[in-house]
Structures are given as structure tokens and as C-alpha cells.
Design an enzyme around this catalytic site. Structure first.
Site, PDB file in Angstrom:
ATOM      1  N   HIS A   1     -48.465 -10.510  29.285  1.00  0.00           N
ATOM      2  CA  HIS A   1     -48.811  -9.917  28.001  1.00  0.00           C
ATOM      3  C   HIS A   1     -50.323  -9.747  27.877  1.00  0.00           C
ATOM      4  CE1 HIS A   1     -44.821 -11.649  26.978  1.00  0.00           C
ATOM      5  NE2 HIS A   1     -44.721 -10.537  26.276  1.00  0.00           N
TER       6      HIS A   1
ATOM      7  N   ASP B   1     -40.017  -4.386  33.538  1.00  0.00           N
ATOM      8  CA  ASP B   1     -40.420  -5.097  32.327  1.00  0.00           C
ATOM      9  C   ASP B   1     -41.183  -4.100  31.447  1.00  0.00           C
ATOM     10  OD1 ASP B   1     -40.853  -7.134  30.497  1.00  0.00           O
ATOM     11  OD2 ASP B   1     -41.603  -8.556  31.971  1.00  0.00           O
TER      12      ASP B   1
END
Length: 413
Positions: free
Chosen positions: A270, A340
């Protein structure tokens, strides 16, 4: 996906036959070559729509990728009959519609009409429901989304249990993976996952981005932490298998994540690029759950934004052809593979705008590109159409991905 509950919008089929894929892909190639050209690249999902049972399996590749360490032996799988309906489905699609099947777009689960409009206007292959809103999961709201789709749309959530679950406000909480492994047998975990899967299916969900197959002994609240079943790879594999089987028992597509293994990686994707130990180390520990993938039945695999120094060379695995080759060849997987999140994780967004990231992922070998943040669908599809027409995105690459996506959703009649 690597997201937790408080991140509102963050966060594949084993086997028919190569003959079946050849029939489908050949037909699609003939239809597309009149409008664009293309050449073959490295091998590169989504799941069955509401109201269906698990689809027939796709074939598996078995040749080694030449990455050094001996590869595990692929499991033999039974041959299935081809689905003749796929040719007609593909023939009825424009190039843009085919490309749209290769994306999974995040939607606001609190705004059912927006989700219906997205599917009606763009005909995307899949949608993802993140965050804590539940309007789309109530009152058969997802039925309207399916009615807007010319080809059934996959509906995904990431229901792992613990910190990452989406229907707990509606159907009660589920323990974390680590807690389940400590307090339940594999058979009990399979039953628990089957119960959860039936709850998801009743609400219109067809895909679960779970189980987490990462191996770690991190503290519970670390980026993987209690999302991992165990620090022991053999124990973890038993529970990953059990959870996946339970979802399949309920007719939900399991998606193992995050290949090739986030549990011993340094960093949080992230926030930036994450680097794993060398491939030889991953094979001994982090990749153990991906051994003999044929035992799992019809599953998908999610590739993480992970740099394996001696494999991907500074590139996230989601955008790296060698990473997909590792999964396809060394681990004999030919089911659907999804990225992802490409739109809300700095491992990708700090380097590439979304349309470029989606294109690179499909070029590298992904079957479906995911972005949870939603929006930008038209821009992404424009980029993909241009790349397809120019040959930068080869026709053969689109064809093989489309065949896996349609088969995974049982969208061929």
C-alpha cells in the site's frame, strides 16, 4: 487484496484441455485479426456468476520455467469435454467488449444504481465490493447488476475473516485465519468456509479473494499477521486447502493470494514496492501452499505487488512476465489469475498511471486486472484498444485470458 476494514475502497479454472483452448482461441483469433494484428507472448480471473455451479477445469502447463531451483511436479487432472458455447459468445463480442471482460472494477457497495450503470455501459467482466457498505449485498440488488450484463459479471469481495471481512454486519463475524488454525481442525475450517460461502452466494457474490496463503509469524496486526493461517508452510497449506474447498463446496470461487508470497516480504505494498527473499527461499517456505494446485480444484490465484530480486528484478510481480511464468510453468497452474489492486496501492501508483499499469499487467500474463478505486474504465479500455490494434497487446494474449475468464464464470452457455 491487502486491505483491512477501515480502508473503504482498497482492499481464478483448472482443467479442460489444451485442445479445448485451441478451439476457442483459434476462433477468437480469426475474428480479431481482421481489425488488429498481434504476436504471442508469455502465458498469462474471475468466477462463476450467481446461480451457477463450479465450471469445468482448464488445462495445466507443466514445463519448468528455468528459474534454477527444481520445480514441483504438477498433479495429473482429468480431461473434460470442451464447451462449444464459448465460440458463439466470443463471436458476439467486439474487441472492446472482449477487453472489458479482462478488468475487475471496484464499485461503491452503498450505491447499487451506480454499479448497474457501470455494468450496463461498460460491460466489465467483474466488479469488486470493498469497504463496509452493504446495500449491494441486500434485497437481491446484485440481480439487477447481472441483468445489465450481456455476459455474466463476476462479483468479488475479500472475505477472509478477522480484519478483512465484508458481510459480518449482515451474517455475523468470522475468526481470523490464524485463530481458525489454532482452534479448529482443517475439516472444521472447511465447514466454516462452506457456511460463509453459502451466505455469500445467497447475496449474489461469486468470488472470494481468499484464502490468504501467505506464511508468516508476524504479530497479529502487521500487514499479513493474523491473516496467515500459520508460520509453518505445511500446516498453512492444509488450512488454505480446507478453506478453499469449503468455498468451492458453496459454489464460490476461491482466490489464493498473494503469489509468490507476502509473508516474509519487507514492506507494505500500500505504501511502496515490497521485496521478498530470493526465489530459492520462497520455494522452501512461501510457495508451499501453491504446490500441487490441482488438489484445490477450481481456484484462482492473485498475484501481489512483490519484487523477487532474482526473478522480477525490481518490477512488481503483477507487472512481471517471469512471475506469471513461474506460476504457469513451475506450479502448473492454468486457471484464472488476477492482479492485486492496481489503482490504490503505491507499489504501482507511484510508478504508473492506471491505464499503463493495466496494460502492463495484461501484457505480462494477468487474465484480469483489478482496481478497487473504480472509475476510469473508459480511459483504460481506450488504452487497451489502442494497444490491441497496434499489436502492443497481442491478440493471442487477449484470447487466452478471455478463454479463462469466460470458463471461470461458466459464461459459455
Amino acid at each position: 487484496m491487502d486491505d483491512e476494514r477501515n480502508e473503504p475502497m482498497n482492499s481464478g479454472r483448472p482443467k479442460t484441455t489444451k485442445r479445448w483452448l485451441t478451439v476457442i482461441l483459434g476462433a477468437a483469433t480469426i475474428l480479431l485479426t481482421s481489425v488488429q494484428c498481434g504476436t504471442t507472448t508469455e502465458e498469462g480471473g474471475s468466477a462463476q456468476p450467481a446461480g451457477t455451479t463450479p465450471p469445468p477445469r482448464l488445462g495445466t502447463a507443466s514445463s519448468p520455467s528455468g528459474s534454477g531451483t527444481p520445480a514441483p511436479s504438477p498433479s495429473p487432472r482429468a480431461e473434460q469435454s470442451p464447451d462449444p458455447g464459448c465460440e458463439a459468445v466470443i463471436a458476439g463480442m467486439s474487441p472492446r467488449q472482449r477487453l472489458a471482460q479482462l478488468v475487475v472494477v471496484g464499485v461503491n457497495a452503498g450505491d447499487p444504481q451506480a454499479a448497474v450503470k457501470l455494468v450496463r455501459d461498460q460491460q466489465v467482466g467483474g466488479i469488486f465490493l470493498g469497504g463496509n457498505e452493504t446495500a449491494l449485498l441486500q434485497n437481491r440488488a446484485l440481480d439487477e447488476v447481472q441483468k445489465a450484463a450481456k455476459v455474466p459479471v463476476s462479483v468479488a469481495i475479500d472475505e477472509e475473516g478477522g480484519r478483512v471481512q465484508r458481510i459480518d454486519a449482515l451474517d455475523g463475524e468470522m475468526p481470523s485465519a490464524r485463530k481458525m488454525a489454532k482452534t479448529m481442525t482443517p475439516d472444521q475450517v472447511r465447514a466454516k468456509a462452506a457456511d460463509r460461502g453459502r451466505q455469500m452466494r445467497a447475496r449474489g457474490v461469486t468470488v472470494d479473494y481468499a484464502p490468504d496463503a501467505d506464511i508468516t509469524d508476524q504479530p497479529d496486526r502487521d500487514i499479513v499477521g493474523d491473516r496467515s493461517f500459520s508460520a509453518d508452510p505445511e500446516v498453512a497449506r492444509k488450512y488454505v486447502l480446507a478453506f478453499a474447498q469449503g468455498l468451492r463446496d458453496a459454489g464460490v470461487q476461491p482466490v489464493l493470494k498473494h503469489f509468490p508470497g507476502h509473508g516474509h516480504a519487507a514492506g507494505d505494498s500500500h505504501k511502496g514496492l515490497v521485496r521478498t527473499p530470493p526465489l530459492a527461499s520462497l520455494r522452501k517456505v512461501d510457495l508451499v501452499p501453491y504446490r500441487d494446485l490441482g488438489e484445490y480444484g477450481e481456484v484462482g490465484v492473485m498475484v501481489g505487488h512483490l519484487d523477487v530480486p532474482d526473478l522480477t528484478g525490481g518490477t512488481p510481480s503483477t507487472l512481471s512476465a517471469p512471475a506469471y511464468r513461474l506460476l504457469r510453468k513451475d506450479y502448473a497452474f492454468d486457471g484464472p489469475v488476477i492482479t492485486d489492486d492496481l489503482g490504490a496501492m503505491k507499489a504501482i501508483t507511484s510508478q504508473y498511471p492506471l491505464p499503463t499499469a493495466v496494460l502492463k499487467a495484461l501484457q505480462a500474463g494477468a487474465d484480469q486486472a483489478l482496481w478497487s478505486s473504480g472509475g476510469n474504465v473508459g480511459t483504460v479500455l481506450n488504452t487497451l484498444e489502442q494497444a490491441l490494434a497496434s499489436g502492443d497487446l497481442p491478440t493471442a494474449r487477449v484470447d487466452e485470458a478471455l478463454a479463462r475468464v469466460l470458463a471461470a464464470k461458466q459464461a459459455c452457455g
